[in-house]
Design a protein around this motif. Structure first.
Motif, short mmCIF file in Angstrom:
data_model
loop_
_atom_site.label_atom_id
_atom_site.label_comp_id
_atom_site.label_asym_id
_atom_site.label_seq_id
_atom_site.Cartn_x
_atom_site.Cartn_y
_atom_site.Cartn_z
N ALA A 1 -8.98 2.74 0.38
CA ALA A 1 -8.70 4.03 1.01
C ALA A 1 -8.26 3.91 2.48
O ALA A 1 -7.38 4.63 2.94
CB ALA A 1 -9.92 4.94 0.91
N GLU A 2 -8.87 2.99 3.21
CA GLU A 2 -8.58 2.88 4.64
C GLU A 2 -7.23 2.22 4.92
O GLU A 2 -6.75 2.24 6.05
CB GLU A 2 -9.68 2.10 5.34
N TRP B 1 0.80 -1.22 0.00
CA TRP B 1 0.00 0.00 0.00
C TRP B 1 0.84 1.28 0.00
O TRP B 1 0.49 2.25 -0.66
CB TRP B 1 -0.95 -0.01 1.20
N PHE C 1 -9.71 7.55 -8.96
CA PHE C 1 -10.04 7.78 -7.56
C PHE C 1 -11.35 7.09 -7.18
O PHE C 1 -11.42 6.40 -6.15
CB PHE C 1 -10.15 9.29 -7.28
N LYS D 1 -2.19 11.37 2.45
CA LYS D 1 -1.91 11.15 1.03
C LYS D 1 -3.20 10.81 0.28
O LYS D 1 -3.36 11.18 -0.89
CB LYS D 1 -0.88 10.05 0.85
N PHE D 2 -4.10 10.11 0.95
CA PHE D 2 -5.40 9.82 0.35
C PHE D 2 -6.13 11.12 0.01
O PHE D 2 -6.69 11.28 -1.08
CB PHE D 2 -6.23 8.96 1.33
N THR E 1 0.68 3.89 -3.02
CA THR E 1 0.27 5.29 -2.80
C THR E 1 1.27 6.26 -3.44
O THR E 1 0.88 7.22 -4.10
CB THR E 1 0.17 5.59 -1.28
N ILE F 1 -4.34 3.07 3.35
CA ILE F 1 -3.21 3.94 3.00
C ILE F 1 -3.16 5.16 3.91
O ILE F 1 -4.12 5.45 4.64
CB ILE F 1 -3.27 4.38 1.52
N SER G 1 -7.17 10.50 12.04
CA SER G 1 -6.80 11.19 10.80
C SER G 1 -7.34 12.62 10.77
O SER G 1 -7.81 13.08 9.74
CB SER G 1 -7.29 10.41 9.58
N ILE H 1 -9.04 3.81 -6.14
CA ILE H 1 -8.43 4.23 -4.87
C ILE H 1 -9.40 4.09 -3.70
O ILE H 1 -9.00 3.67 -2.61
CB ILE H 1 -7.92 5.68 -5.00
N LEU H 2 -10.67 4.39 -3.91
CA LEU H 2 -11.64 4.30 -2.81
C LEU H 2 -11.77 2.87 -2.28
O LEU H 2 -12.15 2.67 -1.12
CB LEU H 2 -13.01 4.80 -3.27
N GLN I 1 -3.77 8.50 5.30
CA GLN I 1 -4.98 9.29 5.04
C GLN I 1 -4.68 10.69 4.50
O GLN I 1 -5.48 11.25 3.74
CB GLN I 1 -5.81 9.39 6.33
#
Length: 381
Positions: free
Chosen positions: A69-70, A37, A61, A76-77, A41, A72, A110, A65-66, A74
């Motif tokens: 998402a949890e 991950w 995205f 950078k997300f 990222t 990576i 986060s 990516i979604l 946050q």
């Protein structure tokens, strides 16, 4: 997400990508398959920052990516989400996208990412002229930032940039000046485009001049962004700031034609006249040695070009603003000053201070010689 669906989606995106970027999708799929991950990222951030990836940011995205998402970082997300948001069709769609993004990272672990997304949403609200909504988001962001011991510079930079934009839109020039300088302190000025640097230098200069709370421009005068005005139609603004800093009334009069061409400055000419008079007063005090700072109202009138009847008001204004400390003898018509606010010095002012230090050195030597002369017998004993 089904690996076959992901693989098919990435294949489609690879084929749609420019030829020189297609290799990136093989790396992206490889890292996704191996659940690396962090590496995934970083590759995505690098890809999203490539201008040619613009049209693929939103699909990647939303459909890729979604799904992880949890897993990576946050912050950078959110960074990926902000880059994707640039491709929304308008600000209304962008605001909806960013509001949803902020809600996804609004978790205790986060909060820095939440602030980053919330500030981005408030920036869009400013463009939509929803000033109350933007202020509410910015206040929320500020209250969270105040609880952090440390946070990534990019988060602070985003907050100060948007906060400055809010205050500028509401003509709060003092608050704008403060936040704009804090924003510049969070970034490398070299990363700004020349156009952006010149625009910010212009706006900061005007704000400094017409703000009722700013009488010391030292931080701006020392900032390299001010040099971006050199050799531009607004170069005179830089000269005007230095003119105010040294209280140069003659230079101010020479620059009055340019001042009248600026709508904001021309509308504040009475205030600017008082401000340059205050600067001339502080400069007159600064030039005098500490033992010679009892100035008659007549002397002050000569130094500031202010009518004798307005001198007492000028001195009281300087005292109330904290530019000077001292007292006024109304009967004798004398102002006794014992402190003047420090400020950035130009070469002429430094030379003046050098002369004063030499005079002080000579007086100390003379005192030493006198003591030695009258106390020979004491020294011999």
């Amino acid at each position: 997400m089904d690996p076959e669906v992901v693989s098919k989606f990435l294949d489609e995106q690879r084929e749609a990508a420019p030829e020189d970027l297609q290799q990136s999708f093989l790396t992206i799929e490889d890292y996704w398959d191996r659940k690396l991950w962090h590496q995934l990222t970083d590759v995505l951030v690098q890809y999203f920052n490539t201008p040619a990836s613009a049209s693929q940011r939103l699909p990647l995205f939303r459909h890729f990516i979604l799904s992880f998402a949890e897993k990576i970082n946050q912050l950078k997300f959110v960074s990926l989400g902000l880059l994707a948001a640039t491709q929304c069709s308008d600000d209304h769609e962008r605001l909806s996208f960013l509001t949803d993004l902020a809600s996804k990272v609004n978790k205790p672990s986060s909060q820095d990412a939440y602030v980053y997304a919330l500030v981005a949403a408030s920036d869009v609200k400013l463009r939509l002229e929803d000033y109350a909504g933007a202020r509410k988001d910015l206040d929320t962001a500020e209250s969270i930032l105040d609880t952090f011991d440390s946070v990534e510079t990019e988060v602070h930079a985003a907050f100060y940039r948007t906060n400055a934009a809010y205050f500028q839109a509401n003509s709060d020039f003092g608050a704008y000046y403060k936040n704009a300088l804090l924003y510049l302190a969070c970034i490398d000025p070299k990363t700004l485009s020349l156009e952006d640097a010149q625009s910010r230098a212009h706006d900061l200069s005007v704000a400094a001049l017409i703000s009722t709370s700013i009488y010391n421009f030292g931080e701006l005068l020392l900032h390299p962004i001010l040099d971006s005005l050199n050799s531009t139609p607004h170069a005179w603004l830089r000269d005007l700031l230095f003119t105010f800093n040294r209280g140069d009334l003659a230079a101010y009069q020479r620059l009055e034609p340019q001042i009248s061409q600026s709508p904001l400055l021309s509308s504040q000419q009475d205030f600017l006249a008082q401000k340059i008079a205050l600067s001339a007063l502080t400069e007159a005090v600064f030039r005098r040695p500490p033992h010679d700072r009892a100035m008659t109202f007549g002397t002050i009138a000569e130094e500031t070009n202010v009518q004798p009847k307005d001198i007492e008001i000028l001195i009281m204004k300087a005292l109330s603003l904290g530019l000077l400390k001292g007292s006024i003898d109304q009967v004798a018509g004398i102002a006794r000053i014992n402190w003047v606010q420090p400020k950035v010095l130009d070469m002429k002012q430094i030379d003046s201070m050098r002369g004063r230090l030499k005079d002080w050195d000579n007086s100390v030597n003379q005192l030493g010689n006198w003591i030695e002369g009258v106390g020979k017998d004491v020294w011999a004993a």
